[in-house]
Every structure is written in structure tokens, then in C-alpha cells.
Design an enzyme around this catalytic site. Structure first.
Site, PDB file in Angstrom:
ATOM      1  N   ASP A  59       0.864  -1.185   0.000  1.00 51.73           N
ATOM      2  CA  ASP A  59       0.000   0.000   0.000  1.00 51.73           C
ATOM      3  C   ASP A  59       0.899   1.232   0.000  1.00 51.73           C
ATOM      4  OD1 ASP A  59      -2.270   1.839   0.614  1.00 51.73           O
ATOM      5  OD2 ASP A  59      -3.332  -0.014   1.052  1.00 51.73           O
ATOM      6  N   HIS A 101       2.254   1.997  -3.185  1.00 53.48           N
ATOM      7  CA  HIS A 101       1.332   2.945  -3.809  1.00 53.48           C
ATOM      8  C   HIS A 101       1.833   4.379  -3.740  1.00 53.48           C
ATOM      9  CE1 HIS A 101      -2.311   0.013  -3.240  1.00 53.48           C
ATOM     10  NE2 HIS A 101      -1.324  -0.505  -3.954  1.00 53.48           N
TER      11      HIS A 101
END
Length: 389
Positions: free
Chosen positions: A215, A238
Site C-alpha cells: 500500500d 502505492h
């Protein structure tokens, strides 16, 4: 002569009172075998350190120490002026996700001051929970590996965090913290394993760290201010994200954030701001991104002011988050998609004061494209792709 002796005595008393006392967790029963629960030994070492009138050190020798359930170090009533964890070994969670998966945090510090963590490894063994989530079964939400709550004057140095169930590190309502030289590792497909998550905190510095996760490498939530991030390598992951913001209608904003000398390798995003497409009084103001290298990044520069994954809980709404005074300088490298610069802002609250300076991003060896929606600002210097502002 009498005065001289008094001065020497006072000096010796000061030295004795300021000397650091060290507590080895093995003395209190901690076993470095990875099987025996060492939680109570750590709590005993903390209790003695907390009640020490001198600075205290908790020493964790080499080996694997099982912490079989959620562990909280509370600073309420502490007498010690400073407590340092010197960790040579590894703290390991149970392999079964049920042991800590329903706890908010596996290792939690609550209302502490002047705490330092030097070295060591935290291994949360999160793979069994990721597999459960991927299968679609009913699973616990998962536990953050290391969390500091309502704390100040924190240092985390050269710590390694592996395979967290959820966030690897969380700072919630903290003041004055430095995270330096840390290594965070989880597979690119591990869900919700943010590297470092900040919420309601101020005066936070993140330096010289490598973050590989499933993430956001760093996520900056509501209520943060005076954040400095420098020399961070991100990937997989991310990217470095401000947000998501605006989930709550009444929500504090984010301001004065600097992100310098970063590298993104194969990440979904590079430098991202994201706000829910919901009514909110939140804001982002005063962000400076400088000196970023993108290596095959899907969205190197992106503002997503219409964030609404799966169109749940925000149909046909506009974000109330006001985004202003955001500068991107010396951002270069390669994009994995043709649109390398994307400002997708809210019609109800257009982005204002966006600045692009010396941006050079390529797609497939050619200049990439830029896209602007409800965004206003200025551009100068080398600009590839051509600015849409």
C-alpha cells in the site's frame, strides 16, 4: 580546598544520577527461541525503566522473541527522563493471524515521552491474514505492527519491520518524532500494509529509509502539519500519499509538508494527493515536492480529488477538500502510463496555486502527457510533458 572538594562531590553526584541504567529482557525470563512468550519479560523491563529516576535502557539480545498477544507500553506516571530500546534481536508475532488480528496494534506505546528505538526487527508474520483476505473469507481487520499514540519526542532508528498485518508504523496524535534509517518490507500484493501512517501529528521527520509494501509507502492522513520526508526509496507500493482526506465532514486539514530526494520504483503512484468525493471542510495547503526520481511509475504526479473506490459511499458527490499551494520541482524519470501528470480536482473546490517547475517525465522513450481538470497554477523551466495548467 573545601570548595574544590564540594565541587568534585557535586560532579560525582550528577554523574551518578544521570548514568543510564540498563535492563536486559533475558533477566526477566525472555527466551530467544521464538516459541516462548516473552511479553511479560518486556513489560517488567518497561516497568522498571519507567520508574527509574535515571535514563533507562532496555536491551534485547540477539535471537527471536515471541510476543504472543498485543503489548502496550504506557508512559503514564513514568519517572524516567528517557527510555531507549537497544534491540539486537527480533520480536516475532504468532504465525496464526487470530492471535493479534483483532487487536488495533501489536506493539503500542501510549502517552510516552523521550522514547528511542535503536535497531532490531519486528516480524508480524502477516501472510496468513493476507491469504484470508484474498480468499474472501471473514477475517479480522488486522493489527498495526508498531503504534505510538499521544506521544512526543520519539526516535525510531535503523528498525526493520517485516510483513505487517496492516500498517507497519503508525503515529497518532504525536509531536516531534524522527524516523530514520528504517527498512519496511512486505510483498507488493499484501493488502493495507502501509509503511508509515501519520494522523493528527506535527513535527514528524522521516529520513533515509527504504519502504517496500503493498500500500502507501508513507500515508499522511488528516490533521498533520510540519512534516519533513527526505531520502526515501519507495517500491513496490502505492507511493507517498497525502490522504485519503475528506471522509469525515468535520475534519482537520494537512499543511506544511516537504518531500525531498525520493525515488519510486515500479509503484502505482509517485507523489499523490487524494480526497474523497464527499462533503468535508478539510484542506491541503503548503506542500513542496522536490527532487523525485520515477522509475516505471504508473501515475508519477497525481491529485485525485474525486476519490471513490468502487463508487461506494460517495455517489455523484464532489470533494469538499480544498487543495492549494502545492509545488512540484525537479521531478524526472519514466511513467508506466502515457498520462504522467494528472490533476483531477473537484468542480466544487478546484485546486489552486499548483506549481510545476522542471518536470521531465517520459513514457516509452517519448514525452508523456498531462491532464488537468479544475486545476489552476503556473509552470516554468523544463516541462515534459507540456503543462496543462
Amino acid at each position: 580546598m573545601v570548595i574544590k572538594h564540594i565541587m568534585v562531590l557535586l560532579f560525582l553526584v550528577f554523574r551518578l544520577s544521570s548514568a543510564t541504567v540498563t535492563y536486559n529482557v533475558q533477566i526477566f525470563g525472555a527466551k530467544p527461541d521464538g516459541r516462548s512468550d516473552s511479553k511479560n519479560a518486556f513489560l517488567k523491563a518497561w516497568s522498571l525503566s519507567c520508574n527509574s529516576t535515571s535514563p533507562a535502557s532496555i536491551y534485547v539480545p540477539a535471537g527471536r522473541y515471541l510476543i504472543a498477544s498485543a503489548l502496550t507500553f504506557s508512559g503514564q506516571g513514568c519517572k524516567s527522563r528517557a527510555i531507549t530500546f537497544n534491540i539486537a534481536g527480533t520480536l516475532v508475532a504468532p504465525s496464526s493471524y487470530n492471535a493479534i488480528g483483532n487487536a488495533l496494534v501489536w506493539i503500542k506505546f501510549y502517552i510516552v515521552k523521550n522514547v528511542t528505538i535503536n535497531g532490531g526487527t519486528l516480524d508480524a508474520q502477516g501472510s496468513s491474514l493476507w491469504a484470508c483476505k484474498t480468499s474472501g473469507k471473514a477475517c479480522p481487520k488486522g493489527s498495526t505492527t508498531l503504534g505510538f499514540y499521544h506521544s512526543q519526542n520519539i526516535v525510531i532508528s535503523k528498525l526493520r519491520s517485516l510483513n505487517s498485518q496492516m500498517f507497519h508504523m503508525l503515529l497518532y496524535s504525536c509531536k516531534n518524532a524522527k524516523i530514520q534509517g528504517v527498512s519496511i518490507v512486505a510483498p507488493g500484493l499484501s493488502p493495507n500494509t502501509d509503511g508509515i501512517h501519520l494522523t493528527y501529528s506535527t513535527g514528524i521527520t522521516i529520513l533515509s529509509s527504504k519502504i517496500s509494501t503493498g500500500d502507501d509507502c508513507v500515508s499522511i492522513g488528516p490533521g498533520n502539519s510540519n512534516i519533513w520526508i527526505e531520502k526515501v526509496v519507495c517500491g513496490p507500493g502505492h507511493g507517498i500519499s497525502i490522504g485519503s482526506l475528506g471522509w469525515e465532514r468535520e475534519e482537520p486539514g494537512v499543511q506544511n509538508v516537504t518531500v525531498k530526494t525520493t525515488t519510486f520504483v515500479g509503484t502505482t503512484n509517485g507523489l499523490r494527493i487524494k480526497a474523497w468525493a464527499r462533503s468535508s471542510n478539510g484542506f491541503v495547503n503548503g506542500v513542496y515536492f522536490k527532487g523525485a526520481t520515477m522509475m516505471n511509475v504508473k501515475f508519477p504526479i497525481i491529485i485525485d480529488g474525486k476519490y471513490c473506490p468502487n463508487n461506494n459511499n460517495c455517489p455523484n458527490e464532489a470533494s469538499g477538500v480544498k487543495i492549494s499551494n502545492v509545488m512540484y520541482e525537479n521531478v524526472h524519470g519514466t511513467s508506466a502510463t502515457r498520462v504522467a501528470v494528472k490533476f483531477d480536482c473537484s468542480k466544487g473546490n478546484p485546486c489552486r496555486g499548483i506549481v510545476l517547475k522542471d518536470v521531465d517525465l517520459k513514457f516509452g522513450g517519448q514525452p508523456a502527457n498531462s491532464s488537468c481538470s479544475y486545476a489552476a497554477g503556473t509552470a516554468s523551466g523544463l516541462l515534459r510533458p507540456t503543462s496543462c495548467l
